[in-house]
Design a protein around this motif. Structure first.
Motif, PDB file in Angstrom:
ATOM      1  N   PRO A 132       9.482 -18.878 -26.460  1.00  0.00           N
ATOM      2  CA  PRO A 132      10.431 -19.720 -27.185  1.00  0.00           C
ATOM      3  C   PRO A 132      10.799 -20.925 -26.342  1.00  0.00           C
ATOM      4  N   GLU A 133      11.143 -22.021 -26.994  1.00  0.00           N
ATOM      5  CA  GLU A 133      11.428 -23.257 -26.260  1.00  0.00           C
ATOM      6  C   GLU A 133      12.698 -23.151 -25.431  1.00  0.00           C
ATOM      7  N   ASP A 134      13.659 -22.360 -25.876  1.00  0.00           N
ATOM      8  CA  ASP A 134      14.921 -22.210 -25.160  1.00  0.00           C
ATOM      9  C   ASP A 134      15.183 -20.735 -24.878  1.00  0.00           C
ATOM     10  N   GLY A 135      16.126 -20.490 -23.957  1.00  0.00           N
ATOM     11  CA  GLY A 135      16.579 -19.137 -23.718  1.00  0.00           C
ATOM     12  C   GLY A 135      15.667 -18.303 -22.846  1.00  0.00           C
ATOM     13  N   HIS A 136      14.963 -18.916 -21.917  1.00  0.00           N
ATOM     14  CA  HIS A 136      14.077 -18.147 -21.053  1.00  0.00           C
ATOM     15  C   HIS A 136      14.168 -18.679 -19.623  1.00  0.00           C
ATOM     16  N   HIS A 137      15.398 -18.867 -19.123  1.00  0.00           N
ATOM     17  CA  HIS A 137      15.584 -19.410 -17.778  1.00  0.00           C
ATOM     18  C   HIS A 137      15.031 -18.472 -16.711  1.00  0.00           C
ATOM     19  N   GLY A 138      15.032 -17.153 -16.996  1.00  0.00           N
ATOM     20  CA  GLY A 138      14.466 -16.216 -16.037  1.00  0.00           C
ATOM     21  C   GLY A 138      12.983 -16.444 -15.843  1.00  0.00           C
ATOM     22  N   VAL A 139      12.260 -16.632 -16.957  1.00  0.00           N
ATOM     23  CA  VAL A 139      10.830 -16.922 -16.882  1.00  0.00           C
ATOM     24  C   VAL A 139      10.601 -18.267 -16.196  1.00  0.00           C
TER      25      VAL A 139
END
Length: 256
Positions: A132-139
């Motif tokens: 997803p474009e947002d919501g993956h700061h961990g990745v």
């Protein structure tokens, strides 16, 4: 000039300049791959440490040029959007850069060659990972850290960066600009890190400066022809060349 390149015969220097020109052309066309082309090509001519030193200044200036082609506002927006990637990558880059003078040369060659081959194979076989474009700061933090870690030692942080941007469906024009921002800031940090590590020193600095002219000229040519070629076909050809270069580095590394 003879004093500056006392350890580089004219033929060797000429080959290095040709590698920088080719790397610049590819960089201008597809927005990435300069470090991979330069470290693969130069590493087969002058050795891994000199190859790493040589690519630093050309990488800094060509990425600055690439990142600012759409203006400073767009470049700053990219910095803010990918701040987690940049911070994590910067930290691991500074740490891993200090390992260059400690690791044996053949280990460094393997650490450069393996990511190049893996990246080329993944792209050639069309394997895509969707995020997803947002919501993956961990990745984003993980990919940035990995990119910085291998970048500090090899000067190559493009493969994980390109894979990540592709996975979040970044539009082509935005991706080229974002790559310029990420690679440019990384290259500035790499320069500072390797002044500290001793890779960039009085003997290697003139070599990196000399490679600036063909690298910038090649980038200019690449920009000019960017819209006149079949990008998909050219990228595939480039990946094949990179894979061969990476396999050559692995071969040299395994031979010790």
């Amino acid at each position: 000039m003879d004093m500056l390149f006392v350890d580089l015969p004219p033929v060797t220097l000429a080959l290095c300049l040709m590698v920088a020109l080719l790397a610049g052309i590819i960089k201008g066309m597809v927005g990435f791959a300069m470090p991979m082309v330069m470290v693969s090509g130069l590493g087969s001519i002058v050795g891994a440490e000199w190859a790493l030193a040589g690519l630093i200044l050309p990488t800094v200036l060509t990425n600055l040029w690439q990142s600012l082609r759409q203006g400073r506002a767009a470049a700053w927006a990219s910095v803010k959007r990918f701040r987690v990637f940049l911070i994590c990558g910067g930290i691991t880059l500074l740490i891993s850069a200090q390992l260059v003078r400690v690791l044996p040369a053949h280990v460094l060659l393997l650490m450069i060659g393996v990511p190049v081959v893996i990246f080329a194979l993944i792209q050639l076989f069309g394997i895509k990972v969707k995020l997803p474009e947002d919501g993956h700061h961990g990745v984003e933090a993980g990919v940035g850290s990995f990119a910085g870690f291998i970048g500090g030692m090899s000067g190559i942080w493009g493969p994980p960066t390109v894979m990540y941007l592709t996975a979040i469906n970044t539009p082509k024009q935005d991706q080229i600009r974002i790559q310029g921002v990420i690679y440019g800031l990384g290259a500035v940090m790499l320069l500072g890190a390797h002044i500290g590590s001793g890779v960039m020193r009085a003997e290697t600095l003139p070599f990196s400066i000399a490679l600036l002219v063909p690298a910038l000229a090649g980038t200019w040519l690449g920009f000019k022809v960017q819209d006149r070629i079949d990008q998909h076909a050219f990228k595939k050809a480039t990946l094949v060349v990179l894979m061969i270069a990476g396999l050559n580095l692995i071969r040299r590394g395994m031979m010790g």
